[in-house]
Design a protein around this motif. Structure first.
Motif, PDB file in Angstrom:
ATOM      1  N   LEU A 239      11.094   2.826  -8.112  1.00 37.72           N
ATOM      2  CA  LEU A 239      11.173   4.249  -7.738  1.00 37.72           C
ATOM      3  C   LEU A 239       9.762   4.797  -7.482  1.00 37.72           C
ATOM      4  CD1 LEU A 239      13.871   5.432 -10.336  1.00 37.72           C
ATOM      5  CD2 LEU A 239      14.179   5.287  -7.854  1.00 37.72           C
ATOM      6  N   TYR A 240       8.825   4.421  -8.356  1.00 34.74           N
ATOM      7  CA  TYR A 240       7.443   4.913  -8.237  1.00 34.74           C
ATOM      8  C   TYR A 240       6.872   4.532  -6.867  1.00 34.74           C
ATOM      9  CZ  TYR A 240       2.607   5.951  -9.503  1.00 34.74           C
ATOM     10  OH  TYR A 240       1.347   6.476  -9.541  1.00 34.74           O
ATOM     11  N   LYS A 241       7.179   3.323  -6.452  1.00 33.85           N
ATOM     12  CA  LYS A 241       6.648   2.842  -5.160  1.00 33.85           C
ATOM     13  C   LYS A 241       7.188   3.728  -4.023  1.00 33.85           C
ATOM     14  CE  LYS A 241       5.672  -1.414  -2.687  1.00 33.85           C
ATOM     15  NZ  LYS A 241       6.312  -1.348  -1.388  1.00 33.85           N
ATOM     16  N   TYR A 242       8.474   4.027  -4.093  1.00 32.67           N
ATOM     17  CA  TYR A 242       9.049   4.901  -3.060  1.00 32.67           C
ATOM     18  C   TYR A 242       8.292   6.232  -3.016  1.00 32.67           C
ATOM     19  CZ  TYR A 242      12.025   8.457  -0.994  1.00 32.67           C
ATOM     20  OH  TYR A 242      12.459   9.524  -0.243  1.00 32.67           O
ATOM     21  N   PHE A 243       8.096   6.851  -4.176  1.00 37.08           N
ATOM     22  CA  PHE A 243       7.450   8.172  -4.198  1.00 37.08           C
ATOM     23  C   PHE A 243       5.993   8.087  -3.748  1.00 37.08           C
ATOM     24  CE2 PHE A 243      11.201   9.027  -6.671  1.00 37.08           C
ATOM     25  CZ  PHE A 243      11.577  10.262  -6.173  1.00 37.08           C
ATOM     26  N   SER A 244       5.288   7.045  -4.155  1.00 31.51           N
ATOM     27  CA  SER A 244       3.865   6.980  -3.794  1.00 31.51           C
ATOM     28  C   SER A 244       3.716   6.831  -2.276  1.00 31.51           C
ATOM     29  CB  SER A 244       3.158   5.863  -4.552  1.00 31.51           C
ATOM     30  OG  SER A 244       3.752   4.642  -4.218  1.00 31.51           O
ATOM     31  N   GLU A 245       4.716   6.258  -1.620  1.00 27.53           N
ATOM     32  CA  GLU A 245       4.626   6.099  -0.155  1.00 27.53           C
ATOM     33  C   GLU A 245       5.286   7.269   0.586  1.00 27.53           C
ATOM     34  OE1 GLU A 245       4.549   1.259  -0.618  1.00 27.53           O
ATOM     35  OE2 GLU A 245       6.290   2.168   0.366  1.00 27.53           O
ATOM     36  N   ALA A 246       6.529   7.607   0.192  1.00 27.86           N
ATOM     37  CA  ALA A 246       7.268   8.643   0.932  1.00 27.86           C
ATOM     38  C   ALA A 246       6.615  10.017   0.786  1.00 27.86           C
ATOM     39  CB  ALA A 246       8.715   8.702   0.441  1.00 27.86           C
ATOM     40  N   ALA A 247       6.009  10.265  -0.381  1.00 28.13           N
ATOM     41  CA  ALA A 247       5.464  11.610  -0.639  1.00 28.13           C
ATOM     42  C   ALA A 247       3.971  11.693  -0.330  1.00 28.13           C
ATOM     43  CB  ALA A 247       5.737  11.993  -2.093  1.00 28.13           C
ATOM     44  N   LEU A 251       1.230  14.293  -1.838  1.00 32.82           N
ATOM     45  CA  LEU A 251       0.224  13.807  -2.785  1.00 32.82           C
ATOM     46  C   LEU A 251      -1.197  14.193  -2.336  1.00 32.82           C
ATOM     47  CD1 LEU A 251       1.897  10.384  -3.637  1.00 32.82           C
ATOM     48  CD2 LEU A 251       1.669  12.374  -5.151  1.00 32.82           C
ATOM     49  N   ASP A 252      -1.406  14.283  -1.021  1.00 32.00           N
ATOM     50  CA  ASP A 252      -2.704  14.798  -0.532  1.00 32.00           C
ATOM     51  C   ASP A 252      -2.878  16.229  -1.025  1.00 32.00           C
ATOM     52  OD1 ASP A 252      -3.027  12.437   0.834  1.00 32.00           O
ATOM     53  OD2 ASP A 252      -2.368  13.245   2.785  1.00 32.00           O
ATOM     54  N   ASN A 253      -1.792  16.998  -0.925  1.00 28.57           N
ATOM     55  CA  ASN A 253      -1.824  18.389  -1.380  1.00 28.57           C
ATOM     56  C   ASN A 253      -2.086  18.458  -2.893  1.00 28.57           C
ATOM     57  OD1 ASN A 253       0.442  20.969  -2.121  1.00 28.57           O
ATOM     58  ND2 ASN A 253      -1.434  21.302  -0.964  1.00 28.57           N
ATOM     59  N   ALA A 254      -1.495  17.529  -3.639  1.00 28.20           N
ATOM     60  CA  ALA A 254      -1.683  17.512  -5.097  1.00 28.20           C
ATOM     61  C   ALA A 254      -3.153  17.348  -5.443  1.00 28.20           C
ATOM     62  CB  ALA A 254      -0.880  16.368  -5.706  1.00 28.20           C
ATOM     63  N   GLU A 255      -3.836  16.468  -4.710  1.00 31.70           N
ATOM     64  CA  GLU A 255      -5.266  16.250  -4.993  1.00 31.70           C
ATOM     65  C   GLU A 255      -6.067  17.529  -4.749  1.00 31.70           C
ATOM     66  OE1 GLU A 255      -6.209  11.576  -4.663  1.00 31.70           O
ATOM     67  OE2 GLU A 255      -5.865  12.561  -2.715  1.00 31.70           O
ATOM     68  N   LYS A 256      -5.679  18.264  -3.693  1.00 30.46           N
ATOM     69  CA  LYS A 256      -6.368  19.540  -3.416  1.00 30.46           C
ATOM     70  C   LYS A 256      -6.138  20.541  -4.549  1.00 30.46           C
ATOM     71  CE  LYS A 256      -6.368  19.070   1.551  1.00 30.46           C
ATOM     72  NZ  LYS A 256      -5.175  18.832   2.376  1.00 30.46           N
ATOM     73  N   LEU A 257      -4.975  20.437  -5.202  1.00 28.20           N
ATOM     74  CA  LEU A 257      -4.671  21.361  -6.312  1.00 28.20           C
ATOM     75  C   LEU A 257      -5.331  20.908  -7.620  1.00 28.20           C
ATOM     76  CD1 LEU A 257      -0.849  21.888  -5.606  1.00 28.20           C
ATOM     77  CD2 LEU A 257      -2.588  23.677  -5.520  1.00 28.20           C
ATOM     78  N   GLY A 258      -5.999  19.757  -7.578  1.00 23.35           N
ATOM     79  CA  GLY A 258      -6.735  19.305  -8.768  1.00 23.35           C
ATOM     80  C   GLY A 258      -5.954  18.326  -9.636  1.00 23.35           C
ATOM     81  N   LEU A 259      -4.918  17.704  -9.074  1.00 26.70           N
ATOM     82  CA  LEU A 259      -4.151  16.708  -9.836  1.00 26.70           C
ATOM     83  C   LEU A 259      -4.516  15.316  -9.338  1.00 26.70           C
ATOM     84  CD1 LEU A 259      -0.636  18.385  -9.630  1.00 26.70           C
ATOM     85  CD2 LEU A 259      -1.837  17.884 -11.776  1.00 26.70           C
TER      86      LEU A 259
END
Ligand code: HEM
Length: 476
Positions: A239-247, A251-259
């Motif tokens: 499942l993690y693999k799906y999310f790390s690729e599909a999202a 995830l780019d946005n998450a990094e901008k938010l400081g995560l």
């Protein structure tokens, strides 16, 4: 509701019994008599809707099963006030599943708004939902019209169709499609997603479940110790693999938010699988089940409202069309009033408090666990007439609208909004839209239907036994 400020403040009645032994016998009573009887018997015994009692799972799963239960519409909302209750690590109640099930992170649902990552993750979810809002209606229709095609062929061949099973597969596809634009079945996951999700959810929720197995087995394997997380390691990894690729974009946005990307991926997995998929597994059968037990005249009124609003939009299901469907909204609210999909809410008193019920005012000490069984708040006869009855048009019209604030499925009044500073469900509007879209899709296709409705683990089991196709030519 009026304040009881002129009342004397009393001690909360009730008893926890003998440590260790009473929580275990209470747990047995809870699982085998049923939760409604468990809570009602204590309300009756102590003549109070604010009462001390033990909640499952108890020993050895939870270090402290003792709670102050708030069991009416007046006392329950104390749980929404994050200035009064701390929501740290209480998402599943008096026990918390191991963080080894979530990559070592405490994900958003377990964070109090005072913790900095709460706002970051919740904002990330708000951003995803906002950026994908135009995708919701088309992806829902696409996925659920395929569900109804399958249902029709199952009815033709077997005379019945298990809506829950179809919904599990379809909801997972829909969520991936709606949030990330990537259907899980188009990836390496193939069709394995829903069963992997269900296993992972089970590892987190088994302390609160009963499967109808012999008591001794359930006590030993489900209610006493946490099952080891390695059982689902490979499922989680897939499942993690799906999310790390599909999202990737989210995830780019998450990094901008400081995560960090890693923490954000575990959070998106949790929000999509636990919060969203887990929620839809209960929500949609709940709505369809209540409609199945309702009069045919309600079906007729829904079909007329939905087809009329869609026709006015040139035959398209648009946000505008859905917004005009007052009865459709009401049947969804009424379903979550009768059976809130998430029935238990918890929070630790941040300070010494006074909690008011309809009949009294009670002292709660700092640090004590407050617990609410939501159906007792949303079926409160002091607020709702015919409170135990499913009344489809309850929320229609001016009088009906006054009651909407007592619908609290989202961990807050339906008239309020989730923010980064509160603990109201991040996807409140999305969920109500999806509930309505099920009803819309259904009554565009069918005039009426019949189904057997029973209970499963956390909600209703709906087996459709007949469908009457739309008589008048309906638009889509
Ligand atoms: C929180 C219900 C769907 C994301 C909650 C809570 C409830 C709830 C009761 C509060 C839990 C507590 O703290 O006591 C539901 C139901 C759903 C649903 C019944 C039916 C489908 C979703 C979806 C998302 C979502 C689709 C997707 C983003 C969240 C998050 C929280 C939350 C992130 C934690 C909020 C916070 O920490 O401030 N939900 N939910 N939920 N829900 Fe939902």
């Amino acid at each position: 509701m009026a304040s009881n400020s002129d009342m004397t403040v009393e001690e909360v009645p009730g008893s926890y019994g003998t440590p260790f032994f009473t929580p275990i016998s209470d747990r047995l009573e809870f699982y085998y008599q049923g939760q409604d009887k468990y809570f009602q018997s204590r309300v009756d015994k102590y003549k109070s809707t604010v009462v001390r009692l033990n909640v499952p799972p108890g020993p050895f799963m939870a270090s402290n099963p003792q709670v102050v239960a708030v069991l009416d519409a007046k006392s329950f909302p104390v749980l929404f006030d994050v200035s009064k209750v701390e929501k740290k690590n209480v998402f599943t109640g008096t026990y918390m599943p191991s963080t080894s099930l979530t990559g070592g992170f405490r994900v958003c649902s377990y964070l109090d708004p005072s913790e900095p990552n709460h706002a970051k993750v919740k904002q990330l979810l708000f951003n995803i939902l906002a950026s994908r809002k135009d995708a919701v209606i088309p992806t829902f229709r696409n996925n659920f019209s395929a569900l109804f095609d399958t249902m029709e062929s199952q009815l033709a061949s077997d005379g019945k169709s298990d809506f829950n099973a179809l919904n599990d597969n379809t909801s997972f596809e829909f969520l991936g499609d709606a949030y990330y634009g990537v259907r899980p079945s188009d990836t390496e996951l193939g069709t394995t997603g829903p069963s992997r999700c269900t296993k992972w959810l089970f590892l987190q929720l088994h302390p609160l479940m009963t499967l109808g197995l012999p008591k001794i087995l359930e006590e030993l394997f489900l209610h006493t110790f946490p099952l080891p997380s390695f059982i689902v390691k490979s499922d989680y990894k897939a499942l993690y693999k799906y999310f790390s690729e599909a999202a990737a974009t989210a995830l780019d946005n998450a990094e901008k938010l400081g995560l960090s990307r890693e923490e954000a991926t575990h959070n998106l997995l949790f929000a999509t699988v636990f919060n969203s998929y887990g929620g839809m597994k209960v929500l949609l059968p709940g709505i369809l089940g209540w409609l199945a037990t309702s009069d045919k005249s309600l079906h007729e009124r829904l079909a007329a409202e939905i087809r009329g609003a869609v026709a006015e939009e040139g035959g398209k299901v648009t946000v505008n069309a859905v917004a005009k469907m007052e009865l459709t909204l009401s049947v969804v609210y009424e379903a979550v009033r009768m059976d809130p999909p998430v029935k238990y809410q918890y929070g630790h008193a941040k300070e010494d408090l006074v909690v008011e019920s309809h009949d009294g005012a009670y002292k709660v000490k700092k640090g004590e666990m407050l617990f609410g069984y939501q159906p007792f708040a949303t079926r409160d006869p002091k607020v709702f007439e015919r409170a135990e009855e499913y009344v489809g048009d309850r929320f229609v019209g001016e009088e009906g609208k006054q009651l909407i604030k007592y619908v609290v499925w989202s961990n807050g009044p339906e008239t309020e909004k989730p923010t980064v500073a509160n603990k109201q469900c991040a996807a409140k509007d999305f969920v109500v839209l999806v509930g309505r879209l099920l009803v819309v899709e259904f009554f565009l296709r069918y005039d009426t239907f019949e189904a057997d409705v029973g209970n499963v683990l956390l909600g209703s089991q709906v087996t459709v036994t007949s469908l009457t196709k739309a008589s008048a030519s309906s638009s889509s």
